[in-house]
Write an enzyme that holds these catalytic residues in place. Sequence first.
Site, PDB file in Angstrom:
ATOM      1  CG  HIS A   1     -21.422 -45.928  34.465  1.00 25.97           C
ATOM      2  ND1 HIS A   1     -22.408 -45.376  35.236  1.00 25.97           N
ATOM      3  CD2 HIS A   1     -21.229 -47.180  34.970  1.00 25.97           C
ATOM      4  CE1 HIS A   1     -22.790 -46.248  36.158  1.00 25.97           C
ATOM      5  NE2 HIS A   1     -22.083 -47.355  36.017  1.00 25.97           N
TER       6      HIS A   1
ATOM      7  NE  ARG B   1     -25.514 -46.868  40.386  1.00 22.79           N
ATOM      8  CZ  ARG B   1     -24.901 -47.855  39.729  1.00 22.79           C
ATOM      9  NH1 ARG B   1     -23.637 -47.738  39.353  1.00 22.79           N
ATOM     10  NH2 ARG B   1     -25.541 -48.964  39.428  1.00 22.79           N
TER      11      ARG B   1
END
Length: 308
Positions: free
Chosen positions: A271, A223
């Site tokens: 991502h 993250r």
Amino acid sequence: MPILFHCPWPNADEWRTALANRTRDEPVAWTDARAGSADVAAVWNAPPELFLAGPNLGLICSLGAGVDHLLQMQDHLSLKARLTRIVDPRMSQRMAIYGLAAVLRYHRRFDRYAIQQAEGRWEPCEGPDVDRFHVGVLGQGAIGTAIAEAVHQVGFRVTGWARTQKRPPAWPIVAGDDQLQALLPTLDAVILVLPLTPATRGLVNAGFLAQMKPGAVLINQGRGEHIVEPALINALDSGWLAGATLDAFGAEPLPVDNPLWTHPKVLITPHVAGLSNVETGAAVIAAEISRFRRGEPLHHEVRLELGY
Ligand code: OXD
């Protein structure tokens, strides 16, 4: 009973169809209206208002591996809601390939050769053999294990770092803050694949980066919030770190004016390291839903006290 569904991805319809097909035996209708009478939800990044008035929600399934998007709005969730997530060998394999690709790129100096090519420079700069290139995989859940295994199989020296000591696989695993401090200065590449919890938010700060070996590289498949961005940029600018491969960011899409976009030592991917696979992911969720309805233990239930 309707199942609440919220998916902001372009392939949302595919997800809805795959889930509906796999829950055909259940008397369910998929809805994206507010929770109302729904007892189950399958969501990614749902807005909090979707959960309001959802007192019957007993199970919330994350459409990905991470559950930080759910934990962030615990105040809006029904107190009795249990959380589960996708643990899928297909996704772990994608993550493993991403981690391995990033390590190989640095190990064989493709990052440097790309710069040299742009400048017309012929300058061999090969590094150590694989067994002398030490890769640390921070996070040893299903995904971290798959990454460590892939890197280990090629012959790299690998060490895992986990919250608690685990039964040792083919590579050593260390645990706890002290052991992390001892490990960091020995690593040529640090791969982050930790869940986002209060303990891992901001983990990669100036102190962490200063403990890393000079010339090492950082690969973030976890993250964005693990990393204190200004500290990372300082470490890259000062020459302490040789590079960073970043797949996740605190704000996504990464704002156009973020300095990481143009940093010569940073490789950005949007991502995509471990996109959820619709077919296998839907099968995992459908199986969890039927376990829930049959009153059986869930296979991937999130331990709320740990945050993953
Ligand atoms: C996930 C992700 O959590 O892709 O699945 O980030």
